[in-house]
Write an enzyme that holds these catalytic residues in place. Sequence first.
Site, PDB file in Angstrom:
ATOM      1  N   GLU A 141      38.967  45.224  51.301  1.00 14.41           N
ATOM      2  CA  GLU A 141      39.101  45.278  52.751  1.00 14.41           C
ATOM      3  C   GLU A 141      39.755  46.590  53.149  1.00 14.41           C
ATOM      4  O   GLU A 141      40.564  47.146  52.418  1.00 14.41           O
ATOM      5  CB  GLU A 141      39.983  44.129  53.213  1.00 14.41           C
ATOM      6  CG  GLU A 141      41.360  44.241  52.552  1.00 14.41           C
ATOM      7  CD  GLU A 141      42.266  43.065  52.818  1.00 14.41           C
ATOM      8  OE1 GLU A 141      42.225  42.543  53.935  1.00 14.41           O
ATOM      9  OE2 GLU A 141      42.996  42.666  51.907  1.00 14.41           O
ATOM     10  N   ASP A 186      42.417  32.578  50.108  1.00 14.55           N
ATOM     11  CA  ASP A 186      42.263  33.960  49.652  1.00 14.55           C
ATOM     12  C   ASP A 186      40.944  34.181  48.909  1.00 14.55           C
ATOM     13  O   ASP A 186      40.308  35.217  49.024  1.00 14.55           O
ATOM     14  CB  ASP A 186      43.434  34.352  48.755  1.00 14.55           C
ATOM     15  CG  ASP A 186      44.770  34.197  49.462  1.00 14.55           C
ATOM     16  OD1 ASP A 186      44.830  34.529  50.661  1.00 14.55           O
ATOM     17  OD2 ASP A 186      45.733  33.717  48.839  1.00 14.55           O
ATOM     18  N   ASP A 218      40.498  40.679  47.719  1.00 16.86           N
ATOM     19  CA  ASP A 218      41.404  40.446  48.844  1.00 16.86           C
ATOM     20  C   ASP A 218      42.816  40.780  48.393  1.00 16.86           C
ATOM     21  O   ASP A 218      43.343  40.161  47.469  1.00 16.86           O
ATOM     22  CB  ASP A 218      41.321  38.993  49.299  1.00 16.86           C
ATOM     23  CG  ASP A 218      42.272  38.708  50.451  1.00 16.86           C
ATOM     24  OD1 ASP A 218      42.132  39.349  51.507  1.00 16.86           O
ATOM     25  OD2 ASP A 218      43.175  37.863  50.285  1.00 16.86           O
TER      26      ASP A 218
END
Length: 429
Positions: free
Chosen positions: A276, A356, A192
Amino acid sequence: MQLRYNFRLYPTAGQRESLARAFGCARTVFNDGLRLRHEAREQGLPYVSDGDLSKRLITEAKKTPERAWLGEVSAVLLQQALADLNTAYRNFFASATGRRKGPQMAPPRFRSRKDSRQSIRFTKNAKFKVTPAGRLRLPKIGDVPVRWSRRLPSQPSSVTVTKDTAGRYFASFVVQTSDEPLPEVSSEVGVDLGLTHFLVTSDGRKVDNPRFLRRAERRLRKAQQSLARKEKGSQNRKKAVVKVARAHAKVADARRDHAHKLSTQLIRDNQAVYVENLSVSGLARTRLAKSVHDAGWSQFTTMLAYKATLHGRTFARIDRWFPSSRRCSACGVIAGRMPLDVREWTCGCGVTHDRDHNAAKNILAAGRAERRNACGDQAGPDSGPAPVVEAGTHSTLPASAALQGRIPPVRREGCQDAGHALEDRDGRS
Ligand SMILES: [Zn+2]
């Protein structure tokens, strides 16, 4: 794979003069070409072909008094300037007609003496070479001293010489390297990329931007503020502009070094790395934060991509079709609204999440599921909770595709180096 190797150059005063002339000539030919095509278009004439352009703007132009000085530099760098222009046009056309994926490309623009980066490129037939004494021999420029930080793995096929706004010179060699597959490992990781940390991994590792980078960023901000206070056209303003450029360069260097270290570690320690897809998640972030971080993120993921290819690892960007910070990575339920300052939360199933870390776990699960689907297997019940789609937001958009096991867009960027991706206009990416 083709990689770029970059080294700092230290040209002498005379060589700096020759380089300035070469930059100027390349720029002139590029702009002449752009102007010629613009004019042809305005007059309703056909598109000027690449061959025509070269003949009129180099061979014939040299014979005219206005452009005779083009003869003072290597013809190869003039041809390369036109090649840049042609590539820029091709990319623009391909993008306009939808043949090229990614963001819309703008048509080529005129180059200016004030551009942040001046550059020229020499190909093999320009007879550039590295001398036994370790200098870079450039035609009509001379033997330029180089600071070699590592060995070139093979004979370079081209070299691009640039000067940045901070007044530094660099040589960027394109070399062919062979793949160096690493021994297989079992671990896979979801990453992330965030604002509070540089990144958080699904195995719980948190990495901040290093202190030297934050310090460089602070100095840059101060230099920018000081520049804003200077009177236009004043000597002090000129000095302040150089200071800002130097501060920028420091930040860029620090960021690149950091990204190199991290990406190398992640690729070495994991068989697969999932990140991502930033263009999707960017929607959820504020414009300001995004603009600050975007550059760093794309540089980092670009490094991950090429290092994965080089070392036989898997790298994929995962489209986020669910709000990954709010989705419980244990049970799959999506929590309610969660402002950015909420760093920890507890799901109804009883699991407490670090915001996170949880997002990174979700990215890993999504990456695994997509990879399995891509391999033709059905995602079994052990693949974690099925992606839950939140209704009423833009995130519902790709949902059906996701549930049907759509393969994520895995972008392979084959030709990057140590920091600088080969630009599109090099026509290799
Ligand atoms: Zn839960």
